[in-house]
Motif scaffolding. Structure first.
Motif, PDB file in Angstrom:
ATOM      1  N   ASP A  20      51.625  26.162  46.744  1.00  0.00           N
ATOM      2  CA  ASP A  20      52.472  27.174  46.115  1.00  0.00           C
ATOM      3  C   ASP A  20      53.074  26.554  44.864  1.00  0.00           C
ATOM      4  OD1 ASP A  20      54.280  28.971  45.199  1.00  0.00           O
ATOM      5  OD2 ASP A  20      54.997  29.580  47.176  1.00  0.00           O
ATOM      6  N   ASN A  22      53.984  28.361  42.384  1.00  0.00           N
ATOM      7  CA  ASN A  22      54.639  29.510  41.754  1.00  0.00           C
ATOM      8  C   ASN A  22      56.027  29.036  41.314  1.00  0.00           C
ATOM      9  OD1 ASN A  22      55.114  32.182  40.986  1.00  0.00           O
ATOM     10  ND2 ASN A  22      55.972  32.691  43.009  1.00  0.00           N
ATOM     11  N   ARG A  36      58.050  22.052  43.765  1.00  0.00           N
ATOM     12  CA  ARG A  36      56.924  22.534  44.589  1.00  0.00           C
ATOM     13  C   ARG A  36      55.639  21.784  44.274  1.00  0.00           C
ATOM     14  NH1 ARG A  36      57.417  29.140  44.917  1.00  0.00           N
ATOM     15  NH2 ARG A  36      59.059  29.188  46.486  1.00  0.00           N
ATOM     16  N   HIS A  59      48.882  30.980  43.793  1.00  0.00           N
ATOM     17  CA  HIS A  59      49.185  32.194  43.039  1.00  0.00           C
ATOM     18  C   HIS A  59      50.230  31.796  41.993  1.00  0.00           C
ATOM     19  CE1 HIS A  59      52.657  32.101  45.728  1.00  0.00           C
ATOM     20  NE2 HIS A  59      53.264  32.972  44.941  1.00  0.00           N
ATOM     21  N   ARG A  62      53.638  37.609  39.418  1.00  0.00           N
ATOM     22  CA  ARG A  62      53.151  38.839  40.057  1.00  0.00           C
ATOM     23  C   ARG A  62      52.331  39.685  39.102  1.00  0.00           C
ATOM     24  NH1 ARG A  62      58.445  40.190  43.655  1.00  0.00           N
ATOM     25  NH2 ARG A  62      57.927  38.788  45.351  1.00  0.00           N
ATOM     26  N   ARG A  92      45.912  35.440  42.343  1.00  0.00           N
ATOM     27  CA  ARG A  92      46.235  36.876  42.274  1.00  0.00           C
ATOM     28  C   ARG A  92      45.573  37.570  41.088  1.00  0.00           C
ATOM     29  NH1 ARG A  92      52.582  37.078  44.214  1.00  0.00           N
ATOM     30  NH2 ARG A  92      52.192  36.183  46.277  1.00  0.00           N
ATOM     31  N   PRO A 121      55.941  28.345  51.386  1.00  0.00           N
ATOM     32  CA  PRO A 121      56.726  29.428  50.760  1.00  0.00           C
ATOM     33  C   PRO A 121      55.943  30.715  50.516  1.00  0.00           C
ATOM     34  CG  PRO A 121      57.096  27.344  49.627  1.00  0.00           C
ATOM     35  CD  PRO A 121      55.928  27.127  50.549  1.00  0.00           C
ATOM     36  N   ALA A 122      54.601  30.656  50.625  1.00  0.00           N
ATOM     37  CA  ALA A 122      53.813  31.879  50.424  1.00  0.00           C
ATOM     38  C   ALA A 122      53.202  32.355  51.743  1.00  0.00           C
ATOM     39  CB  ALA A 122      52.701  31.612  49.409  1.00  0.00           C
ATOM     40  N   HIS A 124      54.325  33.948  54.200  1.00  0.00           N
ATOM     41  CA  HIS A 124      54.733  35.240  54.766  1.00  0.00           C
ATOM     42  C   HIS A 124      53.856  36.352  54.207  1.00  0.00           C
ATOM     43  CE1 HIS A 124      56.636  34.825  50.939  1.00  0.00           C
ATOM     44  NE2 HIS A 124      57.440  35.862  51.032  1.00  0.00           N
ATOM     45  N   ARG A 125      52.937  35.996  53.319  1.00  0.00           N
ATOM     46  CA  ARG A 125      52.059  36.992  52.704  1.00  0.00           C
ATOM     47  C   ARG A 125      50.724  37.058  53.450  1.00  0.00           C
ATOM     48  NH1 ARG A 125      55.989  39.428  50.374  1.00  0.00           N
ATOM     49  NH2 ARG A 125      56.964  38.389  48.634  1.00  0.00           N
ATOM     50  N   GLY A 307      61.636  30.875  49.815  1.00  0.00           N
ATOM     51  CA  GLY A 307      62.621  31.945  49.634  1.00  0.00           C
ATOM     52  C   GLY A 307      62.437  32.976  50.739  1.00  0.00           C
ATOM     53  N   GLY A 308      61.663  34.010  50.422  1.00  0.00           N
ATOM     54  CA  GLY A 308      61.403  35.069  51.404  1.00  0.00           C
ATOM     55  C   GLY A 308      60.754  34.523  52.670  1.00  0.00           C
TER      56      GLY A 308
HETATM   57  C1  3PG Z   1      58.015  32.499  46.325  1.00  0.00           C
HETATM   58  O1  3PG Z   1      58.260  32.083  45.195  1.00  0.00           O
HETATM   59  O2  3PG Z   1      58.892  32.917  47.119  1.00  0.00           O
HETATM   60  C2  3PG Z   1      56.590  32.435  46.824  1.00  0.00           C
HETATM   61  O3  3PG Z   1      55.786  31.766  45.912  1.00  0.00           O
HETATM   62  C3  3PG Z   1      56.045  33.806  47.132  1.00  0.00           C
HETATM   63  O4  3PG Z   1      55.964  34.561  45.960  1.00  0.00           O
HETATM   64  P1  3PG Z   1      55.846  36.152  46.041  1.00  0.00           P
HETATM   65  O5  3PG Z   1      57.170  36.668  46.500  1.00  0.00           O
HETATM   66  O6  3PG Z   1      55.445  36.615  44.677  1.00  0.00           O
HETATM   67  O7  3PG Z   1      54.763  36.453  47.068  1.00  0.00           O
END
Ligand code: 3PG
Length: 327
Positions: A20, A22, A36, A59, A62, A92, A121-122, A124-125, A307-308
């Motif tokens: 991750d 991102n 990260r 990824h 977005r 993505r 961190p990714a 949950h997708r 995060g999420g």
């Molecule tokens: C984050 O930064 O929380 C993760 O990389 C997930 O990213 P996303 O919310 O775009 O899926």
């Protein structure tokens, strides 16, 4: 869930590493925090030491933007990434990733012999590189993934006294956690912008009013919707922290985007100086905290990069990406 240490990586083995990367950028599109990237290096180096070829895939954002600037940054900063490593474009950019298409997962599987998830961190997708690809290749968790899993799991069978601190803005994402931790925690603080958010939704406000009667729940002193935590609120938190053995903290105490950072930074310092074990996370919780405080926190705790995914993991005790590694 098997560790990367159980993977049969030999000379020339091609290993797909879902990272991750991102990472957050500033307004000039410069990387603000590359934690990260750094966290994925032990896994990448381990594969290389075994003679394998890491194929790094992430990824980014977005909107399907190119991840190339992040790759260039990482290669220039970390020499271990400059040779013997392959990189893929932002996953993505292919709609098959988010649609979890079997064809896209097959396309990725054709590139490698082994799959490593190093993207907690990714996780949950339910995306192709998180849940589809591990169905097609022998699959393992990376070092950082396991660290996230093991440390965050400590709150499910907590040491007591156990204090939970929730800040941030999205009350709806914290409510399931407040309800879950009422059984497990000794005290739960609900602050940050959570009260202002709940005020905008009558159902949420009713829930919050109900919670206010629970003796485990702590609200900010004075105006619960203030833009930052005041001295009295911090004093109450200090007392609780001093007697706690475990503290879970998610979400800043003030509206840091508007410069209200004093409460969050004071809380971070109190935690750094405490003797409790600390589990802290959620994207921007420590965004305004000094590197010194962050380092002191890490000395007796764990800072999650999720995060999420952290919130979902804390609520469900699992994630789609964990289930995929377990199957
Ligand atoms: C984050 O930064 O929380 C993760 O990389 C997930 O990213 P996303 O919310 O775009 O899926």
């Amino acid at each position: 869930m098997k560790s990367i240490k159980e993977a049969e990586i030999k000379a020339g083995t091609r290993v797909f590493v879902r990272v991750d990367w991102n990472v957050a950028l500033d307004e000039r599109r410069k990387i603000i925090n590359d934690a990260r990237i750094k966290a994925s290096l032990p896994t990448i180096s381990y594969i290389k030491e075994k003679g394998g070829v890491p194929i790094i895939a992430s990824h980014f954002g977005r909107k399907g933007e190119s991840i190339q600037p992040v790759i260039e940054f990482a290669k220039s900063k970390y020499p271990e990434l400059s040779e013997g490593v392959e990189f893929l474009e932002n996953l993505r950019q292919d709609k098959g990733e988010e649609e979890n298409s079997e064809n896209f997962a097959k396309k990725l599987a054709d590139l490698a012999e082994i799959y490593i998830n190093e993207a907690f961190p990714a996780s949950h997708r339910e995306h192709a590189s998180i849940v589809g690809l591990p169905k097609l290749l022998p699959h393992f968790a990376g070092f950082r993934f396991l660290e996230e899993y093991e440390n965050l799991s400590k709150v499910f069978k907590p040491e007591h006294p156990f204090l939970v601190i929730f800040g941030g803005a999205k009350f709806e994402t914290k409510l399931p956690l407040v309800e879950k931790f009422l059984n497990k925690a000794d005290d739960i603080f609900i602050g940050g912008g959570l009260h202002s958010r709940a005020k905008k939704d009558s159902e949420m406000q009713v829930k919050l009013d109900e919670l206010s009667n629970n003796p485990k729940i702590i609200f900010p002193v004075g105006n619960v919707c203030a833009l930052d935590a005041n001295a009295e609120t911090l004093e109450i938190l200090k007392e609780k922290i001093t007697s706690s053995r475990l503290v879970l903290w998610n979400g800043p105490l003030g509206n840091y985007e508007k410069g209200f950072i004093a409460g969050t930074n004071a809380l971070a310092r109190m935690l750094a100086d405490s003797s409790a074990y600390l589990i802290i996370g959620g994207g921007d919780t420590l965004a305004t905290v000094s590197p010194e405080t962050e380092c002191d926190i890490a000395g007796h705790g764990f800072i999650s990069m999720a995060g999420g995914a952290m919130l979902e993991f804390l609520a469900d005790e699992t994630l789609p990406g964990i289930e995929a590694l377990n199957n």
